[in-house]
Write an enzyme that holds these catalytic residues in place. Structure first.
Site, PDB file in Angstrom:
ATOM      1  N   LYS A  13       0.837  -1.210   0.000  1.00  0.00           N
ATOM      2  CA  LYS A  13       0.000   0.000   0.000  1.00  0.00           C
ATOM      3  C   LYS A  13       0.870   1.258   0.000  1.00  0.00           C
ATOM      4  CE  LYS A  13      -1.982  -1.189   3.938  1.00  0.00           C
ATOM      5  NZ  LYS A  13      -1.311  -2.465   4.252  1.00  0.00           N
ATOM      6  N   ARG A  88     -10.170   0.531   8.054  1.00  0.00           N
ATOM      7  CA  ARG A  88      -9.757  -0.805   8.466  1.00  0.00           C
ATOM      8  C   ARG A  88     -10.842  -1.547   9.207  1.00  0.00           C
ATOM      9  NH1 ARG A  88      -3.862   0.289   8.633  1.00  0.00           N
ATOM     10  NH2 ARG A  88      -2.864  -1.635   9.216  1.00  0.00           N
ATOM     11  N   ARG A 127      11.890  -4.932   5.651  1.00  0.00           N
ATOM     12  CA  ARG A 127      11.674  -3.535   5.238  1.00  0.00           C
ATOM     13  C   ARG A 127      12.435  -2.550   6.119  1.00  0.00           C
ATOM     14  NH1 ARG A 127       5.601  -1.705   5.503  1.00  0.00           N
ATOM     15  NH2 ARG A 127       5.821  -2.544   7.586  1.00  0.00           N
ATOM     16  N   ARG A 161      10.674  -0.262  11.602  1.00  0.00           N
ATOM     17  CA  ARG A 161       9.517  -0.051  12.471  1.00  0.00           C
ATOM     18  C   ARG A 161       9.513  -1.052  13.617  1.00  0.00           C
ATOM     19  NH1 ARG A 161       4.518   0.371   8.319  1.00  0.00           N
ATOM     20  NH2 ARG A 161       3.560  -0.840   9.985  1.00  0.00           N
ATOM     21  N   ARG A 172      -1.021  -8.504  13.185  1.00  0.00           N
ATOM     22  CA  ARG A 172      -1.560  -7.512  12.240  1.00  0.00           C
ATOM     23  C   ARG A 172      -2.352  -8.199  11.127  1.00  0.00           C
ATOM     24  NH1 ARG A 172       4.043  -4.803  11.184  1.00  0.00           N
ATOM     25  NH2 ARG A 172       3.037  -3.886   9.370  1.00  0.00           N
TER      26      ARG A 172
HETATM   27  P1  AP5 Z   1       4.843  -1.574   1.910  1.00  0.00           P
HETATM   28  O1  AP5 Z   1       4.465  -0.817   0.688  1.00  0.00           O
HETATM   29  O2  AP5 Z   1       5.563  -0.861   2.984  1.00  0.00           O
HETATM   30  O3  AP5 Z   1       3.548  -2.332   2.488  1.00  0.00           O
HETATM   31  P2  AP5 Z   1       2.241  -1.788   3.217  1.00  0.00           P
HETATM   32  O4  AP5 Z   1       1.062  -2.447   2.560  1.00  0.00           O
HETATM   33  O5  AP5 Z   1       2.252  -0.298   3.275  1.00  0.00           O
HETATM   34  O6  AP5 Z   1       2.437  -2.467   4.624  1.00  0.00           O
HETATM   35  P3  AP5 Z   1       2.375  -1.893   6.106  1.00  0.00           P
HETATM   36  O7  AP5 Z   1       3.164  -2.833   6.942  1.00  0.00           O
HETATM   37  O8  AP5 Z   1       2.710  -0.453   6.139  1.00  0.00           O
HETATM   38  O9  AP5 Z   1       0.851  -2.100   6.404  1.00  0.00           O
HETATM   39  P4  AP5 Z   1       0.146  -2.090   7.729  1.00  0.00           P
HETATM   40  O10 AP5 Z   1      -1.254  -1.996   7.265  1.00  0.00           O
HETATM   41  O11 AP5 Z   1       0.445  -3.235   8.609  1.00  0.00           O
HETATM   42  O12 AP5 Z   1       0.763  -0.827   8.511  1.00  0.00           O
HETATM   43  P5  AP5 Z   1       0.212   0.635   8.794  1.00  0.00           P
HETATM   44  O13 AP5 Z   1       1.362   1.548   8.841  1.00  0.00           O
HETATM   45  O14 AP5 Z   1      -0.917   0.961   7.919  1.00  0.00           O
HETATM   46  O15 AP5 Z   1       5.702  -2.846   1.444  1.00  0.00           O
HETATM   47  C1  AP5 Z   1       6.307  -3.716   2.389  1.00  0.00           C
HETATM   48  C2  AP5 Z   1       7.699  -4.128   1.927  1.00  0.00           C
HETATM   49  O16 AP5 Z   1       7.594  -4.934   0.781  1.00  0.00           O
HETATM   50  C3  AP5 Z   1       8.592  -2.941   1.545  1.00  0.00           C
HETATM   51  O17 AP5 Z   1       9.904  -3.203   1.976  1.00  0.00           O
HETATM   52  C4  AP5 Z   1       8.530  -2.895   0.025  1.00  0.00           C
HETATM   53  O18 AP5 Z   1       9.761  -2.426  -0.516  1.00  0.00           O
HETATM   54  C5  AP5 Z   1       8.281  -4.353  -0.332  1.00  0.00           C
HETATM   55  N1  AP5 Z   1       7.395  -4.472  -1.497  1.00  0.00           N
HETATM   56  C6  AP5 Z   1       6.283  -3.724  -1.770  1.00  0.00           C
HETATM   57  N2  AP5 Z   1       5.717  -4.119  -2.933  1.00  0.00           N
HETATM   58  C7  AP5 Z   1       6.472  -5.167  -3.383  1.00  0.00           C
HETATM   59  C8  AP5 Z   1       6.399  -6.018  -4.533  1.00  0.00           C
HETATM   60  N3  AP5 Z   1       5.414  -5.872  -5.455  1.00  0.00           N
HETATM   61  N4  AP5 Z   1       7.350  -6.984  -4.665  1.00  0.00           N
HETATM   62  C9  AP5 Z   1       8.334  -7.140  -3.731  1.00  0.00           C
HETATM   63  N5  AP5 Z   1       8.463  -6.360  -2.639  1.00  0.00           N
HETATM   64  C10 AP5 Z   1       7.543  -5.389  -2.450  1.00  0.00           C
HETATM   65  O19 AP5 Z   1      -0.358   0.463  10.275  1.00  0.00           O
HETATM   66  C11 AP5 Z   1       0.502   0.208  11.377  1.00  0.00           C
HETATM   67  C12 AP5 Z   1      -0.302   0.133  12.662  1.00  0.00           C
HETATM   68  O20 AP5 Z   1      -0.951   1.401  12.911  1.00  0.00           O
HETATM   69  C13 AP5 Z   1      -1.472  -0.878  12.669  1.00  0.00           C
HETATM   70  O21 AP5 Z   1      -1.019  -2.159  13.019  1.00  0.00           O
HETATM   71  C14 AP5 Z   1      -2.392  -0.255  13.719  1.00  0.00           C
HETATM   72  O22 AP5 Z   1      -1.927  -0.499  15.035  1.00  0.00           O
HETATM   73  C15 AP5 Z   1      -2.247   1.232  13.442  1.00  0.00           C
HETATM   74  N6  AP5 Z   1      -3.225   1.726  12.448  1.00  0.00           N
HETATM   75  C16 AP5 Z   1      -2.924   2.276  11.227  1.00  0.00           C
HETATM   76  N7  AP5 Z   1      -4.047   2.621  10.573  1.00  0.00           N
HETATM   77  C17 AP5 Z   1      -5.074   2.279  11.383  1.00  0.00           C
HETATM   78  C18 AP5 Z   1      -6.486   2.362  11.247  1.00  0.00           C
HETATM   79  N8  AP5 Z   1      -7.064   2.855  10.136  1.00  0.00           N
HETATM   80  N9  AP5 Z   1      -7.254   1.900  12.275  1.00  0.00           N
HETATM   81  C19 AP5 Z   1      -6.701   1.406  13.398  1.00  0.00           C
HETATM   82  N10 AP5 Z   1      -5.368   1.288  13.603  1.00  0.00           N
HETATM   83  C20 AP5 Z   1      -4.567   1.716  12.587  1.00  0.00           C
HETATM   84 MG    MG Z   2       2.422   1.089   4.861  1.00  0.00          MG
END
Ligand code: AP5
Ligand code: MG
Length: 215
Positions: A13, A88, A127, A161, A172
């Site tokens: 994402k 979410r 990552r 992170r 997660r």
């Molecule tokens: P990356 O693009 O970073 O993946 P992502 O989908 O953004 O994954 P996240 O870990 O950020 O998602 P998340 O939903 O767990 O975390 P968030 O910050 O939203 O890609 C990952 C890796 O893979 C990178 O190294 C990239 O280079 C590689 N990659 C990408 N595409 C690739 C491909 N096609 N091929 C190969 N490699 C690839 O949330 C964190 C925390 O915040 C949650 O756990 C929760 O506690 C809280 N939170 C956030 N939003 C909310 C909400 N709306 N409601 C409640 N709690 C929330």
């Molecule tokens: Mg992300």
């Protein structure tokens, strides 16, 4: 244009949102990034969110929807928003509908990144980002051109992170399956969902998303 990028941790994402920002007049609204900034700044929201995020659980709906509402009122989001990691839960999906309609805006697409969860652990655990400019890297999939030096800003400081360990990633993912995947049918009923193979390489995923936005 307003779009949601939906997918489990590591689906890509953030990676794809950053590409869209670079290519179009859109802003990335990542609740994860907003919450990490609040934790770093030690704000009341950050103090509440820190332990919840480190456990891989979800922060309250009210907190994240308030963050999104504030962000939508900033002028730069007028050209279009990419919702990354929000909504979410079903309550957040309803809150987003209200936040958009109050601003005479609407959702154009919900792009679901379809991925193989088993492969995602490696993506997330490998990552890291530049500590200075935030550029994303991966131990295996995206190394800097010069080892230890950020391609974008030349910094030699990188960070990981605290929630990017295998155990927290599993929590997660379980949260995603239990609370986030069930919102897809709401958007399917409205004809908004488009599916993309998130296991393809990053350029191919980006091209597929561009194809959807240009259709
Ligand atoms: P990356 O693009 O970073 O993946 P992502 O989908 O953004 O994954 P996240 O870990 O950020 O998602 P998340 O939903 O767990 O975390 P968030 O910050 O939203 O890609 C990952 C890796 O893979 C990178 O190294 C990239 O280079 C590689 N990659 C990408 N595409 C690739 C491909 N096609 N091929 C190969 N490699 C690839 O949330 C964190 C925390 O915040 C949650 O756990 C929760 O506690 C809280 N939170 C956030 N939003 C909310 C909400 N709306 N409601 C409640 N709690 C929330
Ligand atoms: Mg992300």
């Amino acid at each position: 244009m307003n779009i949601i990028l939906l997918g489990p941790p590591g689906a890509g994402k953030g990676t794809q949102a950053a590409r869209l920002v670079a290519e179009r007049q859109m802003v990335q609204l990542s609740t994860g990034d907003m919450l990490r900034a609040a934790v770093k700044a030690g704000t009341p929201v950050g103090l509440q969110a820190k332990a919840v995020m480190e456990a891989g659980e979800l922060v309250s709906d009210a907190i994240v929807s308030a963050l999104i509402g504030e962000r939508l009122d900033q002028a730069d989001s007028a050209g279009g928003a990419i919702f990354d990691g929000y909504p979410r839960t079903e309550a957040q999906a309803h809150a987003l509908d209200l936040l958009l309609s109050e601003r005479a805006r609407a959702l154009d697409f919900v792009v679901e990144l379809q991925v193989d969860e088993a492969a995602l652990i490696e993506r997330v655990v490998g990552r890291y980002t530049c500590a200075k400019c935030g550029e994303g890297y991966h131990d295996r999939f995206k190394l800097p051109m010069v080892a230890g030096v950020c391609d974008v800003c030349g910094s030699t400081e990188f960070k990981r992170r605290p929630d990017d360990n295998a155990e927290t990633v599993r929590t997660r993912m379980a949260e995603y399956r239990a609370k986030t995947a069930p919102i897809l049918p709401l958007y399917e009923a409205r004809g908004l969902v488009r599916r993309v193979d998130g296991m393809a390489d990053m350029d191919a995923v980006g091209a597929a998303i561009s194809g959807i936005l240009e259709a």
